[in-house]
Design a protein around this motif. Structure first.
Motif, PDB file in Angstrom:
ATOM      1  N   SER A  15       3.560  99.664  69.681  1.00 27.10           N
ATOM      2  CA  SER A  15       2.587  99.510  68.991  1.00 27.10           C
ATOM      3  C   SER A  15       1.841  97.382  69.050  1.00 27.10           C
ATOM      4  O   SER A  15       1.289  97.605  68.920  1.00 27.10           O
ATOM      5  CB  SER A  15       3.445  98.231  66.920  1.00 27.10           C
ATOM      6  N   ALA A  19      -2.384  97.392  69.740  1.00 30.16           N
ATOM      7  CA  ALA A  19      -2.768  96.281  68.919  1.00 30.16           C
ATOM      8  C   ALA A  19      -3.744  95.788  70.281  1.00 30.16           C
ATOM      9  O   ALA A  19      -4.704  95.123  69.409  1.00 30.16           O
ATOM     10  CB  ALA A  19      -2.077  94.789  67.990  1.00 30.16           C
ATOM     11  N   VAL A  34      -0.241  90.199  60.555  1.00 30.75           N
ATOM     12  CA  VAL A  34      -0.539  90.886  61.888  1.00 30.75           C
ATOM     13  C   VAL A  34       1.751  89.922  62.017  1.00 30.75           C
ATOM     14  O   VAL A  34       2.924  90.823  62.233  1.00 30.75           O
ATOM     15  CB  VAL A  34      -0.924  90.189  62.847  1.00 30.75           C
ATOM     16  N   PHE A 445      -3.148  98.772  64.764  1.00 32.86           N
ATOM     17  CA  PHE A 445      -1.830  99.305  65.471  1.00 32.86           C
ATOM     18  C   PHE A 445      -1.594 100.416  66.305  1.00 32.86           C
ATOM     19  O   PHE A 445      -0.934 100.738  67.051  1.00 32.86           O
ATOM     20  CB  PHE A 445      -1.018  98.931  64.603  1.00 32.86           C
ATOM     21  N   GLU A 499       5.177  98.910  60.702  1.00 32.78           N
ATOM     22  CA  GLU A 499       3.701  97.624  60.881  1.00 32.78           C
ATOM     23  C   GLU A 499       2.971  97.403  59.818  1.00 32.78           C
ATOM     24  O   GLU A 499       2.690  96.718  59.413  1.00 32.78           O
ATOM     25  CB  GLU A 499       3.250  97.791  62.086  1.00 32.78           C
ATOM     26  N   MET A 500       2.497  99.162  59.408  1.00 32.08           N
ATOM     27  CA  MET A 500       0.960  98.839  59.573  1.00 32.08           C
ATOM     28  C   MET A 500       1.227  98.673  57.339  1.00 32.08           C
ATOM     29  O   MET A 500       0.861  98.111  56.841  1.00 32.08           O
ATOM     30  CB  MET A 500       0.692 100.677  59.443  1.00 32.08           C
TER      31      MET A 500
END
Length: 510
Positions: A15, A19, A34, A445, A499-500
């Motif tokens: 990830s 990024a 973030v 991402f 994460e997203m």
């Protein structure tokens, strides 16, 4: 524990690399978003898997013999989510078929919604290395296998820890976040239809039940069901005939299994069938001779019926293996002839009269046999339809009926019984203010440049919520494993989703 930490670390490294690979000058998520995303995968990389393991342990397949409100598996799943919400610091409301887990003041005027479902499709336990209701973390390294891992219990687990990460960091959110978990998406939409009529819904919603980058169009679901009656005459004595033919599991799964029994089969005709079957790529066959009869078992690859290209349809392929002759019009023989003449081994409806068409954005209509059911009146063949915009339901229905009438005219001895044609409408979201946020988060991402919304063949609850679009959990151009007998989500994808989802919620609710 060491293996799990190692895989999680690899996913985190992926990830971070993605990024850094985001296109120069692209719009990117804010610093707070973030930071929250990184916190989520650092703090909860093991917890999200453990929660997924608990969620999949409940067999939340709809059971026709046990009412939902008394089904111990559904009740246990709901109690676990209630306890999990309390543990993570969220409020929880149970509206029967609909559960709402909230972060922020219930009185907030503005809300952001996430929609997922807690029920799952039927499953054949014999096709799994471990129980489909036990999260298998070891059979295939890097994969988390279980019914619901991708559709939709993985997304529920990630949504919970995305919300928890925002709470941990005490981000100043101006909107309440609500996670809606519906308990009958795979079997009965009516309770949700009634719920949304009276419940104040979020103004902006994302559904966690399809693909990335974002889904703004869905094909309409439909079915053509044709019964070949038991009253059809038997084949002439001593003549080769199809004595049995069946296959499939449920209507929204491309069938992995099919079987046939051919009576009075000569060695020469058996050889032709075997040779034709051997030319098919990817299919597996077992043949068993018993006197003058031959039993054939076909093994294909199951898939979600909205993506027939991901599977290998055992019903279609077995019928094709038998296309060495036209069979006498017994109920089973007529069905095999019908499949070969009207469907073939494709899935776009090209042989079924003039029904085939496509839309430039939503893609082609798909038309795939999914299940054969033995009913009182005979054998019913169900063909699953996923139709894009471009034709009205009336036009398509007329074309289907014309094709059936043409086949019937050529087969006067076969009187098709109980013909049912059901055609759902495609859906297109033209007002989704959250799209720019979803696109920039996905690009940041994943490193994918200039992502664009897509259309899918499946139908999600996005249709029922204001300004809703789907966001994951599956990556584009990958095989979606929900509804298959090999459902999984990779650990890397689970953490990338975490994460997203975290970043999207931070952006939309700030």
């Amino acid at each position: 524990m060491k293996t799990r930490h190692t895989l999680a670390a690899l996913a985190l490294a992926f990830s971070a690399a993605a990024a850094s690979a985001a296109p120069a000058g692209a719009t990117v998520p804010g610093e707070a978003a973030v930071k929250a995303a990184k916190h989520a995968v650092t703090a909860y990389r093991d917890d999200v898997v453990d929660t997924l393991a608990k969620l999949v342990s409940y067999n939340t397949v709809a059971d026709k013999d046990i009412p939902f409100e008394r089904n111990p598996q559904h009740l246990g799943f709901k109690k676990f989510l209630k306890d999990e919400a309390a543990r993570l610091g969220f409020d929880f409301a149970d509206y029967g078929h609909v559960l709402v887990i909230g972060l922020g003041s219930p009185d907030a005027q503005e809300k952001v919604g996430m929609i997922a479902h807690g029920d799952v499709q039927p499953v054949d336990p014999g096709k799994w290395k471990k129980s489909p209701f036990e999260l298998d973390r070891t059979s295939e390294p890097g994969k988390l296998l279980a019914r619901g891992a991708e559709d939709d219990k993985g997304p529920i687990a990630t949504a919970l820890y995305a919300m928890k990460s925002l709470k941990d960091l005490q981000l100043p959110l101006s909107k309440r976040i609500e996670l809606y978990v519906y308990m009958a998406e795979e079997s009965d939409w009516e309770p949700l239809v009634q719920f949304v009529k009276t419940h104040p819904l979020p103004q902006v919603n994302i559904t966690l039940d399809a693909e990335y980058p974002a889904v703004t169009a869905e094909k309409g679901y439909g079915t053509v069901a044709v019964t070949f009656p038991k009253t059809l005459p038997a084949a002439p004595a001593g003549e080769p005939s199809v004595a049995q033919f069946g296959g499939g599991f449920f209507g929204s799964q491309i069938p992995e299994d099919a079987q046939a029994r051919i009576a009075n089969l000569s060695p020469a005709l058996e050889s032709q069938i075997r040779q034709r079957a051997a030319k098919q790529t990817g299919m597996r066959y077992a043949f068993e001779r018993q006197g003058k009869d031959l039993t054939i078992v076909a093994k294909g690859v199951s898939a979600h019926s909205s993506k027939p290209e991901d599977g290998l349809n055992a019903i279609s392929m077995l019928a094709d293996a038998l296309a060495v002759r036209t069979w006498p019009d017994s109920p089973e023989g007529a069905m095999v002839n019908f499949l070969n003449e009207m469907v073939g081994t494709g899935y776009l409806g090209e042989k079924f009269g003039n029904i085939a068409y496509r839309d430039s954005f939503m893609g082609p209509m798909t038309f795939a046999p999914t299940v054969i059911r033995q009913k009182e009146g005979g054998g019913e063949l169900s063909i699953n339809i996923r139709r894009p915009q471009g034709k009205t339901a009336q036009q398509l229905g007329n074309e289907i009926n014309a094709a059936l009438a043409q086949w019937q005219g050529a087969h006067q001895a076969v009187q098709l019984a109980d013909v049912k044609v059901q055609i759902g409408d495609p859906w297109l979201q033209q007002d989704a203010p959250q799209l720019p946020v979803l696109m920039k988060v996905f690009a940041y991402f994943t490193g994918v440049k200039d992502p664009k919304p897509v259309a899918v063949g499946g139908g999600t609850n996005s249709r029922l919520f204001p300004h809703a679009v789907s966001f994951g959990p599956a990556m584009p151009r990958t095989v979606y494993t929900g509804h298959s007998e090999h459902e999984f989500i990779t650990l890397k994808q689970l953490l990338l989703n975490l994460e997203m989802y975290t970043a999207v919620l931070a952006e939309l609710a700030e």
